[in-house]
Write a protein that holds these residues in place. Structure first.
Motif, mmCIF file in Angstrom:
data_model
loop_
_atom_site.group_PDB
_atom_site.id
_atom_site.type_symbol
_atom_site.label_atom_id
_atom_site.label_comp_id
_atom_site.label_asym_id
_atom_site.label_seq_id
_atom_site.Cartn_x
_atom_site.Cartn_y
_atom_site.Cartn_z
ATOM 1 N N VAL A 1 15.213 -4.070 25.763
ATOM 2 C CA VAL A 1 13.947 -3.726 25.652
ATOM 3 C C VAL A 1 13.234 -3.045 26.964
ATOM 4 C CG1 VAL A 1 11.442 -4.670 25.279
ATOM 5 C CG2 VAL A 1 13.198 -5.694 23.802
ATOM 6 N N LEU A 2 13.689 -3.822 28.018
ATOM 7 C CA LEU A 2 13.357 -3.101 29.370
ATOM 8 C C LEU A 2 14.134 -1.673 29.255
ATOM 9 C CD1 LEU A 2 13.145 -6.113 31.740
ATOM 10 C CD2 LEU A 2 11.066 -4.905 30.360
ATOM 11 N N ALA A 3 15.228 -1.410 29.233
ATOM 12 C CA ALA A 3 16.115 -0.196 29.105
ATOM 13 C C ALA A 3 15.166 0.818 28.182
ATOM 14 C CB ALA A 3 17.572 -0.354 29.109
ATOM 15 N N GLY A 4 14.998 0.262 27.071
ATOM 16 C CA GLY A 4 14.386 1.174 25.934
ATOM 17 C C GLY A 4 13.084 1.584 26.438
ATOM 18 N N ALA A 5 12.335 0.813 27.148
ATOM 19 C CA ALA A 5 10.730 1.148 27.467
ATOM 20 C C ALA A 5 11.022 2.022 28.747
ATOM 21 C CB ALA A 5 10.213 -0.128 28.184
ATOM 22 N N LYS A 6 12.066 1.870 29.650
ATOM 23 C CA LYS A 6 12.318 2.785 30.680
ATOM 24 C C LYS A 6 12.573 4.104 30.212
ATOM 25 C CE LYS A 6 15.508 3.532 34.419
ATOM 26 N NZ LYS A 6 14.581 3.871 35.643
ATOM 27 N N ILE A 7 13.509 4.319 28.972
ATOM 28 C CA ILE A 7 13.679 5.634 28.342
ATOM 29 C C ILE A 7 12.476 6.287 28.045
ATOM 30 C CG2 ILE A 7 15.355 6.771 26.667
ATOM 31 C CD1 ILE A 7 17.589 4.716 27.501
ATOM 32 N N TRP A 8 12.014 5.614 26.991
ATOM 33 C CA TRP A 8 10.902 6.100 26.446
ATOM 34 C C TRP A 8 9.711 6.588 27.351
ATOM 35 C CZ3 TRP A 8 9.274 8.461 22.588
ATOM 36 C CH2 TRP A 8 7.705 8.718 22.189
ATOM 37 N N LEU A 9 9.400 5.656 28.300
ATOM 38 C CA LEU A 9 8.286 6.017 29.126
ATOM 39 C C LEU A 9 8.638 7.041 30.235
ATOM 40 C CD1 LEU A 9 6.940 2.619 30.096
ATOM 41 C CD2 LEU A 9 5.675 4.367 28.752
ATOM 42 N N GLU A 10 9.953 7.226 30.499
ATOM 43 C CA GLU A 10 10.329 8.290 31.660
ATOM 44 C C GLU A 10 10.861 9.418 31.170
ATOM 45 O OE1 GLU A 10 13.291 6.795 34.489
ATOM 46 O OE2 GLU A 10 11.894 4.946 35.066
ATOM 47 N N HIS A 11 11.365 9.406 29.851
ATOM 48 C CA HIS A 11 11.736 10.580 29.220
ATOM 49 C C HIS A 11 11.195 10.966 27.886
ATOM 50 C CE1 HIS A 11 14.502 10.586 32.800
ATOM 51 N NE2 HIS A 11 14.622 9.247 32.483
ATOM 52 N N GLY A 12 10.536 9.972 27.342
ATOM 53 C CA GLY A 12 10.064 10.444 25.864
ATOM 54 C C GLY A 12 11.051 10.415 24.786
ATOM 55 N N ILE A 13 11.979 9.828 25.083
ATOM 56 C CA ILE A 13 13.158 9.349 24.089
ATOM 57 C C ILE A 13 13.359 8.010 23.582
ATOM 58 C CG2 ILE A 13 15.770 9.428 23.898
ATOM 59 C CD1 ILE A 13 15.808 11.400 26.295
ATOM 60 N N GLU A 14 13.259 8.168 22.065
ATOM 61 C CA GLU A 14 13.422 6.760 21.567
ATOM 62 C C GLU A 14 15.005 6.380 21.498
ATOM 63 O OE1 GLU A 14 11.549 5.998 17.716
ATOM 64 O OE2 GLU A 14 9.913 7.458 18.089
ATOM 65 N N PRO A 15 15.067 5.281 22.252
ATOM 66 C CA PRO A 15 16.651 4.894 22.501
ATOM 67 C C PRO A 15 17.180 4.388 21.324
ATOM 68 C CG PRO A 15 14.760 3.075 23.266
ATOM 69 C CD PRO A 15 13.965 4.404 23.060
ATOM 70 N N ARG A 16 16.511 3.778 20.444
ATOM 71 C CA ARG A 16 17.003 3.073 19.188
ATOM 72 C C ARG A 16 17.840 1.808 19.557
ATOM 73 N NH1 ARG A 16 16.985 6.694 14.543
ATOM 74 N NH2 ARG A 16 18.724 5.696 13.897
ATOM 75 N N PHE A 17 17.991 1.459 20.840
ATOM 76 C CA PHE A 17 18.630 0.260 21.075
ATOM 77 C C PHE A 17 18.405 -1.053 20.189
ATOM 78 C CE2 PHE A 17 18.529 1.502 25.757
ATOM 79 C CZ PHE A 17 19.553 2.267 25.706
ATOM 80 N N VAL A 18 17.167 -1.197 19.754
ATOM 81 C CA VAL A 18 17.104 -2.548 18.940
ATOM 82 C C VAL A 18 17.474 -2.262 17.580
ATOM 83 C CG1 VAL A 18 15.316 -4.073 18.298
ATOM 84 C CG2 VAL A 18 15.176 -3.451 20.661
ATOM 85 N N LEU A 19 17.159 -1.078 17.262
ATOM 86 C CA LEU A 19 17.517 -0.567 15.793
ATOM 87 C C LEU A 19 19.295 -0.734 15.868
ATOM 88 C CD1 LEU A 19 17.009 0.651 12.962
ATOM 89 C CD2 LEU A 19 17.547 2.701 14.233
ATOM 90 N N ASP A 20 19.902 -0.334 16.798
ATOM 91 C CA ASP A 20 21.331 -0.125 16.867
ATOM 92 C C ASP A 20 22.112 -1.675 17.252
ATOM 93 O OD1 ASP A 20 20.982 2.233 15.938
ATOM 94 O OD2 ASP A 20 21.412 3.262 17.506
ATOM 95 N N ARG A 21 21.495 -2.379 17.847
ATOM 96 C CA ARG A 21 21.938 -3.657 18.426
ATOM 97 C C ARG A 21 22.694 -4.633 17.255
ATOM 98 N NH1 ARG A 21 24.384 -7.158 19.950
ATOM 99 N NH2 ARG A 21 23.682 -8.949 21.216
ATOM 100 N N HIS A 22 22.330 -4.647 16.126
ATOM 101 C CA HIS A 22 22.700 -5.353 15.023
ATOM 102 C C HIS A 22 22.755 -4.431 13.776
ATOM 103 C CE1 HIS A 22 22.525 -9.113 17.317
ATOM 104 N NE2 HIS A 22 21.778 -8.742 17.456
#
Length: 158
Positions: A126-147
């Motif tokens: 979640v924190l890595a995803g927030a970082k990517i979204w807030l710093e670069h505007g990219i939806e990371p899909r980490f949570v979607l792709d975790r399982h």
């Protein structure tokens, strides 16, 4: 044995007010964590968070709300209710260190440790995803792709 606490931390190169808002406003949070939130977090708020990709819904009740400093919720229901606390530390005008502590796991000792480890892994994403979204505007899909094997049919091709 003391009760396990899942913890994670991440430096996000954005102002503290912007990072705090990202966890308070479900329109932003849904870009990197859950798929939908029923409302903004605020003092005493009770909201519902939805992970549509997994067909999972959870209530959350705000227990602490200190703008740009601290946010805490009781999350879940009954024996599955846990406590999550975020702290936001400004590191100059354009950097924020966010920490998350997740606690209150139920079950036997092994089950509590397993839940804490799973929580630590989840909040790290979640924190890595927030970082990517807030710093670069990219939806990371980490949570979607975790399982990916747990995704419900409507989310399989996203």
């Amino acid at each position: 044995m003391s009760a396990p606490v899942a913890s994670a931390g991440m430096l996000i190169r954005r102002p503290v007010a912007e990072v705090f808002e990202a966890f308070v406003d479900p329109a932003i949070t849904s870009r990197f964590w859950f798929s939908e939130g029923s409302g903004r977090l605020a003092p005493g708020a009770r909201v519902t968070w939805t992970w549509g990709m997994y067909g999972f819904i959870s209530p959350a009740a705000v227990t602490a709300f200190e703008p740009d400093r601290r946010l805490a919720v009781d999350w879940g229901e009954g024996d599955d209710m846990t406590h999550v606390e975020w702290t936001f530390e400004a590191r100059g005008p354009d950097q924020t260190f966010v920490t998350v502590a997740h606690s209150g796991f139920s079950g036997d000792a092994d089950g509590r440790v397993a839940a804490a480890l799973d929580g630590m892994n989840g909040f790290t994403l979640v924190l890595a995803g927030a970082k990517i979204w807030l710093e670069h505007g990219i939806e990371p899909r980490f949570v979607l792709d975790r399982h990916p094997d747990m995704r419900v049919a409507a989310w399989k091709d996203r």
